[in-house]
Enzyme design. Structure first.
Site, PDB file in Angstrom:
ATOM      1  N   GLY A 229       3.209  11.700   6.622  1.00  0.00           N
ATOM      2  CA  GLY A 229       2.351  12.108   7.954  1.00  0.00           C
ATOM      3  C   GLY A 229       3.018  13.028   8.573  1.00  0.00           C
ATOM      4  O   GLY A 229       2.441  14.010   9.082  1.00  0.00           O
TER       5      GLY A 229
ATOM      6  N   ASP B 295       9.543   4.179   1.335  1.00  0.00           N
ATOM      7  CA  ASP B 295       8.556   3.974   0.546  1.00  0.00           C
ATOM      8  C   ASP B 295       8.611   4.549  -0.812  1.00  0.00           C
ATOM      9  O   ASP B 295       8.204   4.172  -1.736  1.00  0.00           O
ATOM     10  CB  ASP B 295       7.318   4.347   1.222  1.00  0.00           C
ATOM     11  CG  ASP B 295       7.084   3.558   2.574  1.00  0.00           C
ATOM     12  OD1 ASP B 295       6.041   4.065   3.309  1.00  0.00           O
ATOM     13  OD2 ASP B 295       7.607   2.683   2.785  1.00  0.00           O
TER      14      ASP B 295
ATOM     15  N   SER C 220      12.143 -22.582 -10.777  1.00  0.00           N
ATOM     16  CA  SER C 220      11.650 -21.669  -9.648  1.00  0.00           C
ATOM     17  C   SER C 220      11.153 -20.312  -9.933  1.00  0.00           C
ATOM     18  O   SER C 220      11.459 -19.966 -11.239  1.00  0.00           O
ATOM     19  CB  SER C 220      12.953 -21.314  -8.950  1.00  0.00           C
ATOM     20  OG  SER C 220      14.015 -20.339  -9.439  1.00  0.00           O
TER      21      SER C 220
HETATM   22  O1  F6P Z   1       6.717   3.948   6.027  1.00  0.00           O
HETATM   23  C1  F6P Z   1       7.907   3.175   6.119  1.00  0.00           C
HETATM   24  C2  F6P Z   1       7.421   1.711   6.712  1.00  0.00           C
HETATM   25  O2  F6P Z   1       8.385   0.879   6.550  1.00  0.00           O
HETATM   26  C3  F6P Z   1       6.354   1.286   5.833  1.00  0.00           C
HETATM   27  O3  F6P Z   1       6.791   0.704   4.459  1.00  0.00           O
HETATM   28  C4  F6P Z   1       5.776   0.092   6.678  1.00  0.00           C
HETATM   29  O4  F6P Z   1       4.313  -0.272   6.038  1.00  0.00           O
HETATM   30  C5  F6P Z   1       5.741   0.765   8.070  1.00  0.00           C
HETATM   31  O5  F6P Z   1       6.668   1.723   7.887  1.00  0.00           O
HETATM   32  C6  F6P Z   1       5.776   0.107   9.131  1.00  0.00           C
HETATM   33  O6  F6P Z   1       5.582   0.795  10.143  1.00  0.00           O
HETATM   34  P1  F6P Z   1       6.157   0.444  11.857  1.00  0.00           P
HETATM   35  O7  F6P Z   1       7.724   0.397  11.697  1.00  0.00           O
HETATM   36  O8  F6P Z   1       5.396   1.365  12.508  1.00  0.00           O
HETATM   37  O9  F6P Z   1       5.793  -0.940  11.958  1.00  0.00           O
END
Ligand code: F6P
Length: 324
Positions: free
Chosen positions: A107, A131, A218
């Site tokens: 982004g 990620d 488990s």
């Molecule tokens: O992009 C990093 C991340 O941690 C993703 O893994 C997760 O879905 C998102 O950010 C969560 O975003 P926020 O911190 O805005 O809740």
């Protein structure tokens, strides 16, 4: 192109452990090359508001081991409009900033790629997200630390799961990708790894559960948050209905995956990428991301890294199944 003397650095999107190590490297390598380095606080929001401070070597002392980002970060809708980016550009001009290094994910790089074209100002991206979903680089800063955080947490869950003979569905982050789930799943010896990239995983899970039901040992099933079934809670609900005899619990690891002191790997990777971003500006690069492929620094056009999809390593997914 006029000689660059003043550069800005910002962190954008979700924070990641190792961002501070990258900031530190950009500042110290930049000063080493004679640049004046400015910190743009709160991502593109701070750029638009002119929340910009000069950075010195002293100011980045003692941060390499700190999670998070000393510049803070934010998601900024206004920057998605031309008017917002124009305001941001005017602030850069006001401070005399001639190039920007942005530490973030896809982004953040989308906005950077557009702004370079609109205002002819160089942007160099450093991949900073837990990620690890960015095209063109084997690793993003924060991914290794997040894996270790997941492994430490799941090892603890394994203790109680094995004490009770329970099945735990553990949800991990990763946005729409399964990179966090896959490698942490292998590292934890998970009995199942559900990722968005593979279809028909529920059938495999049902088959495994039907076979293991008799053993009562488990099981840990790692679920990527972007999984096709919608995450650990809906999946556990489905399985509970179909296998009422199973003792099932769920854990959502959430934002602990974003914190913590960065691993040595992330600190070194961030330091290398930060210094490489300075070298890229000296090399007159304008719109690239610093990547690392086979442990070598590479340049990837921002336009490519925001457009192309990074594939999951399906050989690794197959290995995970073999090792269950
Ligand atoms: O992009 C990093 C991340 O941690 C993703 O893994 C997760 O879905 C998102 O950010 C969560 O975003 P926020 O911190 O805005 O809740």
């Amino acid at each position: 192109m006029e000689e660059i003397k003043k550069i800005g650095i910002l962190t954008s999107g979700g924070d990641a452990p190792g961002m501070n190590a990258a900031i530190r490297a950009v500042v110290r390598a930049g000063i080493h090359e004679g640049f004046d380095v400015f910190g743009i606080r709160r991502g593109y929001m701070g750029m638009i508001e002119g929340d910009i401070i000069p950075l010195t070597s002293q100011l980045v002392s003692g941060i390499i081991q700190k999670g998070g980002t000393i510049l803070q970060t934010a998601r900024c809708k206004e920057f998605m409009s031309y008017e917002g980016r124009k305001k941001a550009y005017d602030e850069l001009v006001r401070f005399g900033i001639q190039a920007v290094i942005v530490i973030g994910g896809d982004g953040s790089f989308t906005g950077a790629s557009i702004m370079t074209k609109e205002f002819d100002i160089p942007f160099i991206g450093i991949p900073g997200t837990i990620d690890n979903d960015l095209f063109g680089t084997d690793y993003t800063i924060g991914y290794d630390t997040a894996l270790n955080t997941v492994v430490e947490a799941v090892d603890k869950i394994r203790d109680t799961a094995s004490s009770h003979g329970r099945i735990f569905f553990v949800e991990v982050m990763g946005k729409e990708a399964g990179f966090v789930a896959l490698r942490s799943g292998i590292a934890c010896g998970a009995e199942g790894i559900l990722v968005p990239e593979e279809k028909g995983q529920m059938e495999k899970l049902r088959k495994y559960l039907a076979e293991r039901a008799r053993s009562k040992k488990s099981s840990i099933i790692l679920v990527a948050e972007g999984d096709e079934e919608g995450g650990a809670i809906p999946i556990a609900r489905i399985i509970r209905n179909e296998f009422p005899e199973l003792d099932i619990r769920t854990t959502i690891l959430g934002h602990i995956q974003r914190g913590g002191s960065p691993s040595a790997f992330d600190r070194v990777t961030a330091s290398r990428m930060g210094a490489a971003a300075i070298d890229a500006l000296l090399d007159d690069q304008k719109s690239i991301m610093i990547g690392m492929v086979n442990n070598e620094i590479v340049h990837v056009p921002l336009s490519k890294t925001v457009k192309l999809h990074k594939d999951l390593d399906f050989d690794l997914l197959k290995l995970a199944e073999i090792l269950i």
